[in-house]
Design an enzyme around this catalytic site. Sequence first.
Site, PDB file in Angstrom:
ATOM      1  N   ASP A 195       0.756  -1.218  -0.083  1.00 53.41           N
ATOM      2  CA  ASP A 195       0.011   0.062  -0.063  1.00 53.41           C
ATOM      3  C   ASP A 195       0.984   1.449   0.097  1.00 53.41           C
ATOM      4  O   ASP A 195       2.000   1.067   0.598  1.00 53.41           O
ATOM      5  CB  ASP A 195      -0.776  -0.006   1.173  1.00 53.41           C
ATOM      6  CG  ASP A 195      -1.954   0.759   1.014  1.00 53.41           C
ATOM      7  OD1 ASP A 195      -2.382   1.427   0.131  1.00 53.41           O
ATOM      8  OD2 ASP A 195      -2.654   1.196   1.987  1.00 53.41           O
ATOM      9  N   ASN A 207     -11.115  -2.294  -5.233  1.00 47.71           N
ATOM     10  CA  ASN A 207     -10.392  -1.302  -6.019  1.00 47.71           C
ATOM     11  C   ASN A 207     -10.692  -0.955  -7.320  1.00 47.71           C
ATOM     12  O   ASN A 207     -10.494   0.095  -7.967  1.00 47.71           O
ATOM     13  CB  ASN A 207      -8.823  -1.836  -6.290  1.00 47.71           C
ATOM     14  CG  ASN A 207      -8.123  -1.727  -4.905  1.00 47.71           C
ATOM     15  OD1 ASN A 207      -7.280  -2.545  -4.602  1.00 47.71           O
ATOM     16  ND2 ASN A 207      -8.322  -0.638  -3.987  1.00 47.71           N
TER      17      ASN A 207
HETATM   18  C1  IPE Z   1      -5.486  -2.699  -0.035  1.00 46.64           C
HETATM   19  O1  IPE Z   1      -5.051  -1.409  -0.344  1.00 46.64           O
HETATM   20  C2  IPE Z   1      -5.684  -3.369  -1.313  1.00 46.64           C
HETATM   21  C3  IPE Z   1      -4.338  -3.827  -1.844  1.00 46.64           C
HETATM   22  C4  IPE Z   1      -2.844  -3.058  -1.466  1.00 46.64           C
HETATM   23  C5  IPE Z   1      -4.286  -4.222  -3.164  1.00 46.64           C
HETATM   24  P1  IPE Z   1      -6.175  -0.374  -0.388  1.00 46.64           P
HETATM   25  O2  IPE Z   1      -5.515   1.002  -0.671  1.00 46.64           O
HETATM   26  O3  IPE Z   1      -7.235  -0.618  -1.466  1.00 46.64           O
HETATM   27  O4  IPE Z   1      -6.681  -0.288   0.885  1.00 46.64           O
HETATM   28  P2  IPE Z   1      -7.742   1.090   1.888  1.00 46.64           P
HETATM   29  O5  IPE Z   1      -8.853   1.116   0.816  1.00 46.64           O
HETATM   30  O6  IPE Z   1      -6.990   2.044   2.117  1.00 46.64           O
HETATM   31  O7  IPE Z   1      -8.344   0.180   3.125  1.00 46.64           O
HETATM   32  C1  IPE Z   2      -1.390   0.154  -3.198  1.00 43.87           C
HETATM   33  O1  IPE Z   2      -1.302   1.775  -3.423  1.00 43.87           O
HETATM   34  C2  IPE Z   2      -1.981  -0.333  -4.679  1.00 43.87           C
HETATM   35  C3  IPE Z   2      -3.122  -0.470  -4.981  1.00 43.87           C
HETATM   36  C4  IPE Z   2      -4.107  -0.497  -3.950  1.00 43.87           C
HETATM   37  C5  IPE Z   2      -3.478  -0.987  -6.170  1.00 43.87           C
HETATM   38  P1  IPE Z   2      -2.564   2.833  -3.520  1.00 43.87           P
HETATM   39  O2  IPE Z   2      -2.946   3.074  -4.637  1.00 43.87           O
HETATM   40  O3  IPE Z   2      -3.710   2.017  -2.570  1.00 43.87           O
HETATM   41  O4  IPE Z   2      -1.685   4.024  -2.622  1.00 43.87           O
HETATM   42  P2  IPE Z   2      -2.395   5.042  -1.615  1.00 43.87           P
HETATM   43  O5  IPE Z   2      -2.930   4.120  -0.592  1.00 43.87           O
HETATM   44  O6  IPE Z   2      -3.637   5.623  -2.286  1.00 43.87           O
HETATM   45  O7  IPE Z   2      -1.318   5.834  -1.338  1.00 43.87           O
HETATM   46 MG    MG Z   3      -3.977   2.420  -0.660  1.00 44.74          MG
END
Ligand code: IPE
Ligand code: IPE
Ligand code: MG
Length: 235
Positions: free
Chosen positions: A16, A64
């Site tokens: 993340d 997502n």
């Molecule tokens: C969790 O991250 C999913 C992945 C790393 C693929 P998110 O960024 O989607 O999670 P939330 O929305 O902050 O809980």
């Molecule tokens: C993790 O990074 C990747 C996925 C969830 C696909 P994020 O895209 O969630 O990055 P933040 O949390 O918005 O910084």
């Molecule tokens: Mg994230």
Amino acid sequence: MVLKDNIPYHVAIIMDGNGRWAVEKGLPRKEGHRHGVETVRSVVRNSSELGIKALTLFAFSTENWRRPVGEINYLMGLPEIYFKSELPELMRNNVKVNLLGSKEKLPRKVQKTIDEGREATKNNTGMILNFALNYGARTEIIRAVNRLIVDAKEGKISGAVNEAAFEKYLYTASLPDPDLLIRTSGELRISNFLLWQLAYSELWFTDVYWPDFSKRHLLNAVYDYQQRKRRFGKV
Ligand code: IPE
Ligand code: IPE
Ligand code: MG
């Protein structure tokens, strides 16, 4: 330094913070995802070198899909980029690729890329590399229940179902539960990842964004894991 004889068998990672990494640098979010792929390369190599037997990476959740379509499209292009450049190294390192999640909703080209990666690595006997893509734990559990109902109707199940029997219906069937869960980016939540399997995993959180997660952080996580006393309810 980490102890060679107490390496976690199965490590799961919620990768993340790609978006925030980019935005804080004044870059578009997709740049964070692009750099995140580089971290995947290094974490796979380092995990396999360390002797981790299974690595599960949360790459895209069932939630997502709520993101802007442009970001989703960019993310859906990454498996192809990763496998094109990385397959030779995965083969060299004897890594076996697997998918956790439902293929149906994924674009055809992603399905094809994953199928090819699985096929090419199916006889490898080293580390198992699970990509959780279009993965959500609640969906996984409901899917398991529904498949169980079908088998029960067909007379393949007799009597009550126990935990061991239920687990066979999950995406992780035959894999031991994660010993260690790592989440980057400072968020202290599970976000619908492996709800069943994480029951007794050791949790390790870091504020570091995924694109900055390095070998040093992985070693720190494993070292901390090795200091924990896992009791599983015992004294
Ligand atoms: C969790 O991250 C999913 C992945 C790393 C693929 P998110 O960024 O989607 O999670 P939330 O929305 O902050 O809980
Ligand atoms: C993790 O990074 C990747 C996925 C969830 C696909 P994020 O895209 O969630 O990055 P933040 O949390 O918005 O910084
Ligand atoms: Mg994230």
